[in-house]
Every structure is written in C-alpha cells, then in structure tokens.
Design a protein around this motif. Structure first.
Motif, short mmCIF file in Angstrom:
data_model
loop_
_atom_site.label_atom_id
_atom_site.label_comp_id
_atom_site.label_asym_id
_atom_site.label_seq_id
_atom_site.Cartn_x
_atom_site.Cartn_y
_atom_site.Cartn_z
N PHE A 9 44.91 36.80 44.69
CA PHE A 9 45.66 37.38 43.57
C PHE A 9 44.90 38.55 42.94
CE2 PHE A 9 46.87 37.65 39.08
CZ PHE A 9 48.23 37.84 39.21
N PHE A 10 43.57 38.44 42.86
CA PHE A 10 42.77 39.47 42.22
C PHE A 10 42.16 40.48 43.20
CE2 PHE A 10 42.57 35.97 39.13
CZ PHE A 10 43.10 36.63 38.04
N CYS A 11 42.01 40.11 44.46
CA CYS A 11 41.37 40.99 45.45
C CYS A 11 42.27 42.19 45.74
CB CYS A 11 41.09 40.23 46.74
SG CYS A 11 40.31 41.24 48.01
N LYS A 12 41.69 43.39 45.64
CA LYS A 12 42.45 44.60 45.93
C LYS A 12 42.02 45.25 47.25
CE LYS A 12 39.50 47.50 43.10
NZ LYS A 12 39.37 48.21 41.85
N GLY A 13 41.21 44.55 48.02
CA GLY A 13 40.85 45.02 49.36
C GLY A 13 39.96 46.25 49.36
N CYS A 14 39.10 46.38 48.38
CA CYS A 14 38.24 47.57 48.31
C CYS A 14 37.15 47.56 49.39
CB CYS A 14 37.62 47.70 46.92
SG CYS A 14 36.43 46.41 46.50
N GLY A 15 36.77 46.38 49.85
CA GLY A 15 35.79 46.28 50.92
C GLY A 15 34.34 46.31 50.48
N LEU A 16 34.08 46.36 49.19
CA LEU A 16 32.68 46.39 48.73
C LEU A 16 31.94 45.12 49.11
CD1 LEU A 16 33.15 47.97 45.19
CD2 LEU A 16 32.22 49.06 47.24
N CYS A 17 32.61 43.98 49.05
CA CYS A 17 31.98 42.72 49.43
C CYS A 17 31.64 42.70 50.92
CB CYS A 17 32.87 41.54 49.08
SG CYS A 17 34.50 41.58 49.87
N VAL A 18 32.51 43.29 51.72
CA VAL A 18 32.28 43.36 53.16
C VAL A 18 31.01 44.17 53.45
CG1 VAL A 18 33.21 44.19 55.35
CG2 VAL A 18 34.74 43.15 53.65
N ASP A 19 30.85 45.28 52.75
CA ASP A 19 29.70 46.15 52.96
C ASP A 19 28.39 45.52 52.52
OD1 ASP A 19 31.39 48.09 53.95
OD2 ASP A 19 31.54 49.15 52.05
N VAL A 20 28.41 44.70 51.46
CA VAL A 20 27.18 44.18 50.88
C VAL A 20 26.74 42.83 51.49
CG1 VAL A 20 28.16 42.90 48.94
CG2 VAL A 20 25.97 44.05 48.67
N CYS A 21 27.60 42.15 52.20
CA CYS A 21 27.26 40.84 52.75
C CYS A 21 26.13 40.96 53.78
CB CYS A 21 28.48 40.19 53.40
SG CYS A 21 28.11 38.57 54.09
N PRO A 22 24.98 40.28 53.53
CA PRO A 22 23.84 40.42 54.44
C PRO A 22 24.03 39.72 55.78
CG PRO A 22 23.33 38.84 52.72
CD PRO A 22 24.66 39.45 52.38
N VAL A 23 24.93 38.73 55.85
CA VAL A 23 25.15 38.03 57.11
C VAL A 23 26.48 38.41 57.77
CG1 VAL A 23 23.64 36.06 56.66
CG2 VAL A 23 25.98 36.01 55.83
N HIS A 24 27.18 39.36 57.19
CA HIS A 24 28.40 39.95 57.76
C HIS A 24 29.47 38.90 58.08
CE1 HIS A 24 25.99 43.53 57.95
NE2 HIS A 24 25.09 42.89 58.68
N TYR A 38 47.88 44.69 49.05
CA TYR A 38 46.52 44.87 49.55
C TYR A 38 46.20 43.91 50.69
CZ TYR A 38 45.90 47.15 44.98
OH TYR A 38 46.02 47.95 43.88
N HIS A 39 45.25 44.30 51.51
CA HIS A 39 44.68 43.42 52.52
C HIS A 39 43.45 42.76 51.87
CE1 HIS A 39 47.15 44.86 55.82
NE2 HIS A 39 46.89 46.10 55.44
N PRO A 40 43.51 41.47 51.56
CA PRO A 40 42.39 40.83 50.87
C PRO A 40 41.23 40.54 51.80
CG PRO A 40 44.05 39.21 51.38
CD PRO A 40 44.62 40.54 51.79
N ALA A 41 40.07 40.38 51.22
CA ALA A 41 38.89 39.98 51.98
C ALA A 41 38.98 38.48 52.25
CB ALA A 41 37.63 40.29 51.19
N HIS A 42 38.34 38.07 53.32
CA HIS A 42 38.24 36.64 53.61
C HIS A 42 36.98 36.37 54.41
CE1 HIS A 42 39.89 37.84 57.50
NE2 HIS A 42 39.58 36.64 57.96
N CYS A 55 28.21 39.30 47.26
CA CYS A 55 29.62 39.69 47.29
C CYS A 55 30.26 39.53 45.91
CB CYS A 55 30.37 38.88 48.33
SG CYS A 55 30.21 37.09 48.14
N ALA A 56 29.97 38.42 45.26
CA ALA A 56 30.54 38.16 43.94
C ALA A 56 30.01 39.14 42.90
CB ALA A 56 30.24 36.73 43.50
N LEU A 57 28.75 39.50 43.00
CA LEU A 57 28.17 40.46 42.07
C LEU A 57 28.75 41.85 42.26
CD1 LEU A 57 24.44 39.34 42.19
CD2 LEU A 57 26.02 39.06 40.28
N MET A 58 29.06 42.20 43.49
CA MET A 58 29.58 43.54 43.81
C MET A 58 31.07 43.68 43.50
SD MET A 58 28.89 46.55 44.84
CE MET A 58 27.27 46.43 45.53
N CYS A 59 31.81 42.57 43.50
CA CYS A 59 33.26 42.62 43.33
C CYS A 59 33.65 43.15 41.94
CB CYS A 59 33.86 41.24 43.54
SG CYS A 59 35.66 41.23 43.42
N PRO A 60 34.36 44.27 41.88
CA PRO A 60 34.73 44.84 40.58
C PRO A 60 35.84 44.06 39.87
CG PRO A 60 35.69 46.15 42.34
CD PRO A 60 34.81 45.12 42.99
#
Length: 68
Positions: A9-24, A38-42, A55-60
């Motif tokens: 509901f809140f994810c706008k698919g910005c991809g910042l969490c994808v970029d910051v995840c150390p284990v991908h 939007y295409h949400p992250a999962h 990921c949680a810290l980076m999510c706007p």
C-alpha cells in the motif's frame, strides 16, 4: 531469523531498498501493479535476510518493516 516485509500500500517502487540491500534479496515485482500503479518491492529469498534494516532506513515512505 530476520525477515523483511514490504507494505504494498505504501511502496511506490522507487527501488532505493533494492540498491541498498547488501545481500541483494530485494527486487521490484514486475508481475504486480498496486492500486496506485507501482511495481512494489518484494523479498526474493527470506532465508538470506540478515536483519540489517538498511532497506527500512532508506525507504522514504516507511513501507518496509524488518523483524529480527
């Protein structure tokens, strides 16, 4: 065991969490479109989550919760 949850509901698919995840283990789900269009992250591999919460810290939009 740590796990990550993304609230579609809140994810706008910005991809910042994808970029910051150390284990991908996060990616945008191209098979899903939210009510807002939007295409949400999962998480693609919940067993590999380290619980770092980057990921949680980076999510706007505070759409991510990390359970440790």
């Amino acid at each position: 065991m740590a796990r990550v949850e993304v609230d579609d509901f809140f994810c706008k698919g910005c991809g910042l969490c994808v970029d910051v995840c150390p284990v991908h283990i996060l990616e945008l789900d191209n098979a899903v479109i939210t009510a807002k269009g939007y295409h949400p992250a999962h998480c693609i591999d919940k067993d590999r989550c380290t619980g770092c919460a980057s990921c949680a810290l980076m999510c706007p939009d505070a759409a991510i919760t990390v359970w440790r």
